[in-house]
Scaffold this active site. Structure first.
Site, mmCIF file in Angstrom:
data_model
loop_
_atom_site.group_PDB
_atom_site.id
_atom_site.type_symbol
_atom_site.label_atom_id
_atom_site.label_comp_id
_atom_site.label_asym_id
_atom_site.label_seq_id
_atom_site.Cartn_x
_atom_site.Cartn_y
_atom_site.Cartn_z
ATOM 1 N N GLY A 91 7.526 46.934 22.536
ATOM 2 C CA GLY A 91 7.000 47.145 21.196
ATOM 3 C C GLY A 91 6.648 45.805 20.591
ATOM 4 C CB SER A 123 6.642 45.226 26.850
ATOM 5 O OG SER A 123 5.624 44.779 25.991
ATOM 6 C CB ALA A 124 9.049 43.469 22.986
ATOM 7 C CG HIS A 160 1.661 43.566 28.362
ATOM 8 N ND1 HIS A 160 1.733 44.839 28.867
ATOM 9 C CD2 HIS A 160 2.668 43.466 27.448
ATOM 10 C CE1 HIS A 160 2.735 45.488 28.287
ATOM 11 N NE2 HIS A 160 3.321 44.682 27.434
ATOM 12 C CD GLU A 195 -0.336 45.647 31.579
ATOM 13 O OE1 GLU A 195 -0.918 46.421 30.824
ATOM 14 O OE2 GLU A 195 0.840 45.255 31.384
#
Length: 234
Positions: A91, A123-124, A160, A195
């Site tokens: 997020g 991700s985060a 990413h 990714e």
């Protein structure tokens, strides 16, 4: 021994949410069947903590583990302290880090993972495992007290990662943004995770997972290519 699975993204190509990560997670958590995962949902800005917990529970139900969001306790650290595994979702990285500071979770998480509690994130949740969040892709929509993060992986991470510019895009490329960071922080190392890639950390070694290479940037954008299944000291 430190044991972490740092995954670039929750989706890869046309897969549904977290589906491509399940084979990695099954192997990573094979010794923890029936155990509990403390889930940190702070990065999920566009959904409630309840909704985020439910989504992750549904997708990871085949792992046969109990997933409990830290917000289920008035003192979020109590969930961390009782957990067998710690997971942090993706997020907005600034919201995530602010939540970690506000709820006094940085030190409890750091202590447990350094003592051997498995940690996984995407991700985060991967950026926050690094030295600082200064190489996130996110907008600073809120203000954590510091950019200093968990420092479980003592370098910068950029998830990413996409090389080059899309046609018609006149802003900076990801390489140019990372070059700006290295110009101001010339002794840093940045691990760029495209990714569908991940790093499996065991002790002071890391192994590259996925179908693509991970890139390591240093100095004046010197670049090393770390091919899939490569193991290296970090």
């Amino acid at each position: 021994m430190k044991n972490m699975l740092l995954m670039s993204s929750s989706k890869y190509k046309d897969t549904d949410y977290l589906i491509h990560t399940i084979p990695w997670l099954r192997q990573f958590l094979s010794a923890y069947q029936g155990k509990s995962i403390a889930f940190v949902p702070y990065a999920g800005v566009r959904q409630s903590y309840d909704e985020y917990e439910k989504k992750v529970r549904q997708v990871l139900s085949t792992l046969n583990m109990e997933i409990i969001s830290v917000h289920r306790s008035a003192k979020h650290a109590e969930i961390i302290e009782r957990a067998d595994v710690i997971a942090i979702g993706g997020g907005n990285t600034f919201c995530l880090l602010k939540g970690l500071y506000d709820n006094h979770l940085l030190e409890p998480i750091r202590a447990k993972v350094n003592a051997g509690t498995p940690y996984f994130g995407w991700s985060a949740g991967v950026v926050a495992a690094g030295r600082s969040i200064m190489t996130t892709n996110d907008m600073p929509i809120t203000y954590p007290p510091s950019f200093n993060a968990l420092n479980l992986f003592p370098h910068q991470i950029n998830p990413h990662f996409i090389s080059g510019k899309m046609q018609g895009h006149n802003g900076e490329s990801r390489e140019e943004r990372l070059q700006e960071f290295l110009t101001v922080n010339p002794t840093a190392l940045i691990y760029a995770l495209p990714e569908g890639t991940a790093l499996h950390i065991q002790g002071d070694q890391a192994r590259v997972l996925g179908e693509r290479a991970v890139l390591r940037f240093s100095g004046k954008m010197s670049m090393d290519t770390l091919a899939t299944e490569t193991t290296f000291h970090y």
